[in-house]
Design a protein around this motif. Sequence first.
Motif, PDB file in Angstrom:
ATOM      1  N   CYS A   1      23.088  55.298  53.883  1.00 25.30           N
ATOM      2  CA  CYS A   1      22.185  54.181  54.962  1.00 25.30           C
ATOM      3  C   CYS A   1      22.676  52.931  54.572  1.00 25.30           C
ATOM      4  O   CYS A   1      22.421  52.568  53.471  1.00 25.30           O
ATOM      5  N   THR A   2      22.804  51.792  55.456  1.00 25.39           N
ATOM      6  CA  THR A   2      22.834  50.560  55.249  1.00 25.39           C
ATOM      7  C   THR A   2      21.581  49.972  55.336  1.00 25.39           C
ATOM      8  O   THR A   2      20.657  50.445  55.783  1.00 25.39           O
ATOM      9  N   LEU A   3      21.588  48.782  54.912  1.00 24.84           N
ATOM     10  CA  LEU A   3      20.273  47.808  54.958  1.00 24.84           C
ATOM     11  C   LEU A   3      19.938  47.742  56.423  1.00 24.84           C
ATOM     12  O   LEU A   3      18.800  48.060  56.613  1.00 24.84           O
ATOM     13  N   GLY A   4      20.713  47.166  57.148  1.00 23.03           N
ATOM     14  CA  GLY A   4      20.478  47.186  58.691  1.00 23.03           C
ATOM     15  C   GLY A   4      19.750  48.437  59.414  1.00 23.03           C
ATOM     16  O   GLY A   4      18.806  48.441  59.718  1.00 23.03           O
ATOM     17  N   LEU A   5      20.278  49.437  59.020  1.00 23.65           N
ATOM     18  CA  LEU A   5      19.789  50.564  59.394  1.00 23.65           C
ATOM     19  C   LEU A   5      18.293  50.890  58.804  1.00 23.65           C
ATOM     20  O   LEU A   5      17.442  51.612  59.607  1.00 23.65           O
ATOM     21  N   LEU A   6      18.103  50.785  57.728  1.00 25.62           N
ATOM     22  CA  LEU A   6      16.850  50.927  56.938  1.00 25.62           C
ATOM     23  C   LEU A   6      15.737  50.066  57.559  1.00 25.62           C
ATOM     24  O   LEU A   6      14.641  50.279  57.419  1.00 25.62           O
ATOM     25  N   GLN A   7      16.300  48.808  57.689  1.00 24.36           N
ATOM     26  CA  GLN A   7      15.206  47.842  58.120  1.00 24.36           C
ATOM     27  C   GLN A   7      14.878  48.013  59.554  1.00 24.36           C
ATOM     28  O   GLN A   7      13.545  48.063  59.612  1.00 24.36           O
ATOM     29  N   ARG A   8      15.680  48.552  60.297  1.00 29.76           N
ATOM     30  CA  ARG A   8      15.150  49.090  61.899  1.00 29.76           C
ATOM     31  C   ARG A   8      14.499  50.363  61.487  1.00 29.76           C
ATOM     32  O   ARG A   8      13.494  50.387  62.608  1.00 29.76           O
ATOM     33  N   THR A   9      14.631  51.066  60.627  1.00 37.77           N
ATOM     34  CA  THR A   9      14.118  52.412  60.393  1.00 37.77           C
ATOM     35  C   THR A   9      12.453  52.063  60.148  1.00 37.77           C
ATOM     36  O   THR A   9      11.560  52.572  60.815  1.00 37.77           O
ATOM     37  N   MET A  10      12.314  51.176  59.301  1.00 38.55           N
ATOM     38  CA  MET A  10      11.005  50.780  58.881  1.00 38.55           C
ATOM     39  C   MET A  10      10.145  50.174  60.017  1.00 38.55           C
ATOM     40  O   MET A  10       8.891  50.318  60.049  1.00 38.55           O
ATOM     41  N   ASP A  11      11.011  49.137  60.734  1.00 43.11           N
ATOM     42  CA  ASP A  11      10.245  48.471  61.632  1.00 43.11           C
ATOM     43  C   ASP A  11      10.023  49.783  62.949  1.00 43.11           C
ATOM     44  O   ASP A  11       8.928  49.371  63.480  1.00 43.11           O
ATOM     45  N   ALA A  12      10.760  50.607  63.183  1.00 42.13           N
ATOM     46  CA  ALA A  12      10.432  51.634  63.963  1.00 42.13           C
ATOM     47  C   ALA A  12       9.326  52.666  63.679  1.00 42.13           C
ATOM     48  O   ALA A  12       8.331  52.969  64.445  1.00 42.13           O
ATOM     49  N   ALA A  13       9.194  52.670  62.324  1.00 45.59           N
ATOM     50  CA  ALA A  13       8.103  53.577  61.928  1.00 45.59           C
ATOM     51  C   ALA A  13       6.798  52.895  61.982  1.00 45.59           C
ATOM     52  O   ALA A  13       5.708  53.494  62.308  1.00 45.59           O
ATOM     53  N   ARG A  14       6.878  51.505  62.046  1.00 44.31           N
ATOM     54  CA  ARG A  14       5.526  50.629  62.027  1.00 44.31           C
ATOM     55  C   ARG A  14       5.112  50.929  63.642  1.00 44.31           C
ATOM     56  O   ARG A  14       3.822  51.178  64.114  1.00 44.31           O
ATOM     57  N   ASP A  15       6.174  50.575  64.385  1.00 42.68           N
ATOM     58  CA  ASP A  15       5.928  50.545  65.889  1.00 42.68           C
ATOM     59  C   ASP A  15       5.511  51.989  66.317  1.00 42.68           C
ATOM     60  O   ASP A  15       4.557  51.962  67.349  1.00 42.68           O
ATOM     61  N   LEU A  16       5.990  52.959  65.899  1.00 43.30           N
ATOM     62  CA  LEU A  16       5.753  54.362  66.310  1.00 43.30           C
ATOM     63  C   LEU A  16       4.573  55.083  65.698  1.00 43.30           C
ATOM     64  O   LEU A  16       3.858  55.978  65.892  1.00 43.30           O
ATOM     65  N   ASP A  17       3.838  54.163  64.335  1.00 48.77           N
ATOM     66  CA  ASP A  17       3.014  54.591  63.674  1.00 48.77           C
ATOM     67  C   ASP A  17       3.352  56.223  62.945  1.00 48.77           C
ATOM     68  O   ASP A  17       2.299  56.960  63.138  1.00 48.77           O
ATOM     69  N   CYS A  18       4.441  56.249  62.441  1.00 51.11           N
ATOM     70  CA  CYS A  18       4.818  57.467  62.222  1.00 51.11           C
ATOM     71  C   CYS A  18       5.342  57.269  60.443  1.00 51.11           C
ATOM     72  O   CYS A  18       5.382  56.154  59.944  1.00 51.11           O
ATOM     73  N   ARG A  19       5.563  58.224  59.979  1.00 44.15           N
ATOM     74  CA  ARG A  19       6.000  58.386  58.391  1.00 44.15           C
ATOM     75  C   ARG A  19       7.652  58.288  58.489  1.00 44.15           C
ATOM     76  O   ARG A  19       8.333  58.892  59.483  1.00 44.15           O
ATOM     77  N   VAL A  20       8.216  57.950  57.285  1.00 42.65           N
ATOM     78  CA  VAL A  20       9.799  58.141  57.184  1.00 42.65           C
ATOM     79  C   VAL A  20       9.963  58.905  55.913  1.00 42.65           C
ATOM     80  O   VAL A  20       9.373  58.946  54.833  1.00 42.65           O
ATOM     81  N   ARG A  21      10.730  59.939  55.824  1.00 40.63           N
ATOM     82  CA  ARG A  21      11.183  60.593  54.706  1.00 40.63           C
ATOM     83  C   ARG A  21      12.508  60.396  54.467  1.00 40.63           C
ATOM     84  O   ARG A  21      13.556  60.616  55.476  1.00 40.63           O
ATOM     85  N   MET A  22      13.039  59.833  53.155  1.00 36.74           N
ATOM     86  CA  MET A  22      14.441  59.808  52.892  1.00 36.74           C
ATOM     87  C   MET A  22      14.463  60.243  51.483  1.00 36.74           C
ATOM     88  O   MET A  22      13.756  59.662  50.586  1.00 36.74           O
ATOM     89  N   HIS A  23      15.683  61.011  51.249  1.00 39.78           N
ATOM     90  CA  HIS A  23      16.028  61.380  49.971  1.00 39.78           C
ATOM     91  C   HIS A  23      16.214  60.057  49.150  1.00 39.78           C
ATOM     92  O   HIS A  23      17.203  59.539  49.501  1.00 39.78           O
TER      93      HIS A  23
END
Length: 492
Positions: free
Chosen positions: A232-254
């Motif tokens: 994963c690129t930095l941009g993708l993970l930044q967007r992922t964590m922003d989306a998790a906050r907006d959706l109020d959900c968890r993120v699982r990443m190995h």
Amino acid sequence: MTRPTDLTLGKRPAGRTLMTADWLLAYCGNGHCLVPRGELVMEDGKVIFAGLRFDGEVARRIDFGSALISPGLIDLDALSDIDTYVLVTDNQPGWSKGRIWPRSYVERGPYEMYTPEELAFQKRFAFGLLLLNGITTAAPIASLYYREWGETVAEFDAAADAAGDLGLRVFLSPAYRSGGMVLEAPGKMVPMFDEEKGIAGLADAIGFIERQHGRHGGLVNGMLAPDRVETCTLGLLQRTMDAARDLDCRVRMHMAQGKLELETMHQLHGASGPQWMADHGLLSERLVAPHATHASETDLKLYAEHQVSIAHSPLVSARMGGTLNSFAACRKLGINIGMATDTAPPDMLMNLLMGLVACRISEKASDAVLSKDLYDAATLGGAKALGRSDIGRLAPGAKADIAVFRLDDPYMTPTIDPITTLVLGGSGKVAQAVFVDGRLSMMDGQLAGFDIRAARERVQRQFEGLIAKYPDRSWQHPPVSEIFSPSYPILT
């Protein structure tokens, strides 16, 4: 065992249902407690009583006899396909056995090795196996090596329906990535990236969660699943964590799970995965990180500081020579640990035993960890990782997610303390009944509307069909007979 005639697979019994057994594992304010001949009462999908004696009226009583009534087990990295990792257990090195795409396969164009129907079927089969093992909550995981790139919305729509039909609580969305490893020469693996595919995969996952979260009476829940930190690129993970906050959900990443990952992260970013994530403000309590077997002391301190949960899969790690260093040390740091199966067999009790053994070997101490510590991780630890206080425990107001484990199995003799007995000698085969949201999802190896034994024949055929495609994605494309050799010579 006494079983009412109105208890039906796939149905939630009407009115109050009282269950009892030789042992009940109830929640007593700040942790689990064992209640001999305790009683559990559920109604409308929730627990209304868990303790010694219930004085109210009930519609039915079930006595499971020599058994433990337990919170359902929580699997943070739950096998949701027909596991191919078992193929490399005795076939090494993995890079030569189809575990890394060779450049020739990438240049021809990766393709989906299963049909949409096969992808949907394997999710349903895998979910059934989880229920058979006493697992009531699952965050699905599958291999991407046989995929064109990431997972698809269509298969996860089918997975959500399978969870609803079978009665399994799930946290899921399609896995995505912006990169992958390519095999350039024997043992030489280099990363390749396609940022657009990663961003598109995240958009698909967000759309899936927005449509599916809360369906099937709340059994379907959103969780973002970027593949691995090094893909994963930095941009993708930044967007992922922003989306998790907006959706109020968890993120699982190995993350922090292997030597190749560690080498790749230092090559790309000059830091380990956890350190790189921390440097960019991406670690938080929303993150669930399997497997941490290659986490340094500094990495683990970062997990503790930022409240990252570890998804511990001791069986798959130990089979490949790795272990969490260690379960006890992580707990002393204050890291929350949940349990996971990750591989075949999806047997959580087997993983609890392996976790116990691996920790005691790592610490060289027989008292470094106890059976109850692993059981806590499979229940309370998993619930905390998911941000839930209504699962993983049997207490008034909690979801009626229940697993009943037999204690009279002759292969598990003698019975000691029920938790110690299950961890030291149990397996998923002693799971007798499972209720999810108060609904009977499994009883005596039977599932609602799905014949798991008949399905196994189809699974085997599908698995063999996939193996036949391994030469396409293996180094220099040798025949299957050279990729996977039998344990002993076959006499013909």
